[in-house]
Design a protein around this motif. Structure first.
Motif, short mmCIF file in Angstrom:
data_model
loop_
_atom_site.label_atom_id
_atom_site.label_comp_id
_atom_site.label_asym_id
_atom_site.label_seq_id
_atom_site.Cartn_x
_atom_site.Cartn_y
_atom_site.Cartn_z
N GLY A 399 0.82 -1.22 0.00
CA GLY A 399 0.00 0.00 0.00
C GLY A 399 0.85 1.26 0.00
N GLN A 400 1.91 1.26 0.81
CA GLN A 400 2.76 2.46 0.92
C GLN A 400 3.49 2.76 -0.39
OE1 GLN A 400 4.70 1.03 4.50
NE2 GLN A 400 3.98 2.81 5.66
N LYS A 406 1.39 7.75 -5.82
CA LYS A 406 0.11 8.50 -5.99
C LYS A 406 -1.00 7.65 -6.60
CE LYS A 406 1.78 12.69 -4.79
NZ LYS A 406 2.95 12.26 -4.03
N GLN A 407 -0.86 6.32 -6.50
CA GLN A 407 -1.92 5.40 -6.99
C GLN A 407 -2.84 5.06 -5.82
OE1 GLN A 407 -2.10 4.44 -10.27
NE2 GLN A 407 -0.35 5.78 -10.64
N LEU A 408 -3.72 6.00 -5.46
CA LEU A 408 -4.50 5.84 -4.23
C LEU A 408 -5.46 4.65 -4.29
CD1 LEU A 408 -5.20 9.55 -3.22
CD2 LEU A 408 -3.25 8.11 -2.71
N ASP A 409 -6.05 4.40 -5.46
CA ASP A 409 -6.99 3.27 -5.56
C ASP A 409 -6.25 1.94 -5.33
OD1 ASP A 409 -9.06 4.92 -5.98
OD2 ASP A 409 -8.99 4.82 -8.19
N TYR A 415 -4.48 -2.29 1.04
CA TYR A 415 -4.81 -2.30 2.47
C TYR A 415 -6.04 -3.18 2.73
CZ TYR A 415 -1.59 1.69 2.87
OH TYR A 415 -0.49 2.52 2.83
N ASN A 416 -7.05 -3.05 1.87
CA ASN A 416 -8.28 -3.84 2.08
C ASN A 416 -8.01 -5.34 1.97
OD1 ASN A 416 -10.41 -2.04 2.74
ND2 ASN A 416 -10.34 -1.21 0.67
N GLN A 417 -7.20 -5.69 0.95
CA GLN A 417 -6.85 -7.12 0.78
C GLN A 417 -6.09 -7.61 2.03
OE1 GLN A 417 -5.02 -6.72 -3.27
NE2 GLN A 417 -5.62 -8.87 -3.38
N GLY A 418 -5.19 -6.76 2.48
CA GLY A 418 -4.40 -7.12 3.67
C GLY A 418 -5.29 -7.34 4.88
#
Length: 624
Positions: A399-400, A406-409, A415-418
């Motif tokens: 995610g970081q 700058k690829q926020l999606d 993060y969601n998958q994690g």
């Protein structure tokens, strides 16, 4: 009574009457001497010693009243004619003499008082080596039950270069004392060993320790007792005694990793680099499977700038522990810190082939990311999350990296998958919440934190973030309500209390801090908040005292060092700043909100503690 009411003459008259009535009372005569002026006092004491010629205190008083050294000596000589067996008189008399006369007097003193250890030892100190030996031998014949004479004999031999005799004397001492029915008190002997070390007799102190360390200790208690003894000696500053205890313990338990480790930490704190490395060399020979001992040895060489030696230690460590993750990663760190990036990459590649673990994968990704090879990092990450989907740090990095690009999606997705795989990873929840907050999605951020709290009960970090989200959004009232709920849910959380103090209006902060300290007396976050509170009130010395308390209780809290350093930059001088920096480097902190922001920032990956500290201090706000 007369004296107290100021009638000194009446008091003198009364006391002289007392001397007539009680001519054998030492106390009455001494009181009379005290009340009389100069020469009259001398006359009184002269009368007194004719009445009680065996009173040591009266002769001492008579000497005290004399002003000339010659007269004092004369008094003592006269006294010793009447009381030749008074050790106290001999000691007072000897103190007035020069070295040669003192020696002659002590020779006579030990004849008159053959059971006084002090006089024998004083005489031995003034004699030549040969004569001192004779004196101590005579002393032993006269007083066969005293250990100090034996210890002095051992110190004498050591001082004259006969180290081989020291051990023999101490062993003979124990045998002789036992033969004379003297109980060998282990604690007393260890204390004597500490005293020997303070006086510079290192061989004697070590011989004493070796001789008495096992006395009265049960077989099964040996290791535990010896470790306690070593720590006690170190706490008293008797480092040679502690070293001797560790050395003895290691001869008895050569394969005990815990003792080698304690001895190594002791050398690290109180010894030299050479002594530490020599000990570690012996340690790995006895405990080749103890990775931490290999790593300490390699680190010591590396810090001394000897990279090839560090490499060779790690190579030997590999042979002993072929699939050790710790040793692989230490070798990688050594190469990357010394700019040998290709070597580090090759090592990681080998590690992934022979000892693949989640940490090895993570370090591989991190190295590529630090070197700016984002494509390689992403490829490795894809492989890593397939193999280790329940290792949250991989998802965090994924995610970081996307956030950095700058690829926020894509970051949100990572993060969601994690979180599906690691719902108990608090840092993942916080990263996702902050991503939404940065994006201006306050409601979304709030709901993420609520969801996180449902899955992770009584988690102070999640409550703290929820409160801060409201405060950053300008919703102070909601923040206060949340804080009240948070403190109900986690009443003993230091980080929540520390935040709560500074959420109060200025006049109420002190009361809140008292509540916090009552709840979490030794929590470093609360102590740090109290330090900041004193700082904001311009109570400089009080703030400094509390900062010191905080870093003493938790030296691993980087934020405390950061605030302390910033405080010294504003209110201290160069010396105090240098002192804080030095102590911080020794503590080598790893935790703390501001500290991790700086130290874990990918652009600071090569920085050491001494470089991180000023950066942390620069981003820390001054408490208001």
């Amino acid at each position: 009574m007369e004296e107290v009411t100021g009638k000194i003459q009446a008091a003198r008259g009364l006391i002289m009457k007392g001397c007539e009535e009680c001519p054998k009372s030492e106390d009455v005569w001494l009181e009379a001497c005290r009340l009389m002026p100069g020469n009259q006092a001398k006359a009184v004491v002269a009368q007194a010693v004719t009445q009680i010629p065996t009173s040591v205190r009266l002769w001492g008083k008579a000497s005290e009243l004399e002003t000339e050294l010659k007269a004092k000596k004369r008094v003592f000589r006269k006294a010793l004619e009447h009381i030749p067996n008074s050790v106290r008189l001999w000691k007072m008399a000897v103190e007035l003499e020069d070295e040669e006369d003192a020696r002659i007097m002590l020779s006579r003193a030990v004849e008159c008082c053959p059971t006084s250890v002090e006089l024998w030892l004083a005489l031995a100190r003034l004699e030549t080596y040969e004569n001192a030996r004779k004196v101590l031998n005579k002393a032993r014949e006269n007083i066969p039950t005293d250990r100090q004479i034996w210890i002095t004999a051992a110190k004498l031999e050591e001082a004259n270069g006969n180290q081989h005799m020291v051990e023999k004397i101490i062993d003979r001492a124990l045998n002789s004392l036992r033969a004379n029915m003297v109980e060998i008190n282990r604690e007393h002997w260890i204390k004597d060993g500490e005293d020997c070390e303070k006086s510079g007799s290192i061989h004697t102190c070590q011989a004493i320790v070796r001789a008495v360390i096992s006395i009265g200790v049960e077989e099964e208690d040996r290791k535990h007792t010896w470790m306690e003894d070593a720590e006690a000696c170190a706490a008293h500053g008797a480092y040679e005694c502690a070293r001797a205890i560790y050395a003895y313990a290691l001869t008895e338990f050569p394969s005990k990793k815990s003792i080698w480790l304690r001895a190594a930490y002791f050398e690290k704190s109180h010894g030299s680099r050479e002594s530490l490395e020599a000990l570690l060399q012996r340690a790995v020979a006895h405990c080749p499977k103890a990775e931490v001992l290999w790593l300490m040895g390699a680190k010591s060489k590396w810090l001394a700038g000897d990279v090839p030696a560090a490499r060779s230690i790690l190579a030997l460590a590999f042979q002993a522990n072929p699939n050790s993750e710790e040793i692989w990663l230490a070798a990688v760190k050594l190469e990357s810190e010394n700019n040998e990036y290709e070597r580090a990459r090759r090592l990681l590649q080998k590690a992934r082939a022979s000892a693949p673990t989640a940490r090895v994968m993570m370090k591989s990704v991190k190295l590529e990311w630090c070197l700016g090879e984002i494509k390689n990092a992403k490829t490795l990450l894809e492989e890593a999350v397939k193999c280790y989907p329940d290792f949250p740090k991989l998802w965090m990095m994924k995610g970081q990296i996307e956030e950095q690009r700058k690829q926020l999606d894509a970051a949100r997705d990572a993060y969601n998958q994690g979180l599906k795989k690691c719902p108990n990873s608090i840092p993942l929840w916080l990263l996702l919440s902050r991503l939404e907050e940065k994006n201006g999605q306050l409601i979304k951020s709030r709901s993420i934190l609520e969801k996180a709290r449902l899955k992770n009960h009584q988690c102070a970090d999640l409550w703290l973030e929820a409160v801060r989200v409201e405060n950053r959004g300008g919703l102070k009232n909601i923040g206060l309500t949340l804080m009240a709920r948070a403190l109900q849910d986690c009443p003993n959380s230091g980080i929540l209390w520390a935040e709560a103090i500074f959420m109060e209006p200025r006049p109420q902060r002190k009361t809140k801090s008292v509540d916090a300290l009552r709840r979490c007396e030794h929590d470093p976050h609360v102590l740090l908040a109290a330090s900041k509170l004193f700082w904001s009130e311009r109570k400089v010395s009080k703030a400094r005292e509390w900062f010191n308390r905080t870093v003493k209780i938790e030296p691993d809290l980087g934020d405390a060092w950061g605030f302390f350093y910033k405080f010294e930059q504003l209110h201290g001088d160069e010396d105090t700043q240098a002192d804080v920096k030095k102590r911080c480097v020794n503590a080598d902190p790893r935790h703390g909100e501001y500290w991790c922001q700086v130290s874990k920032n990918i652009i600071n990956w090569r920085l050491r503690t001494e470089q991180i500290l000023p950066l942390v201090a620069s981003v820390i706000p001054v408490p208001t």
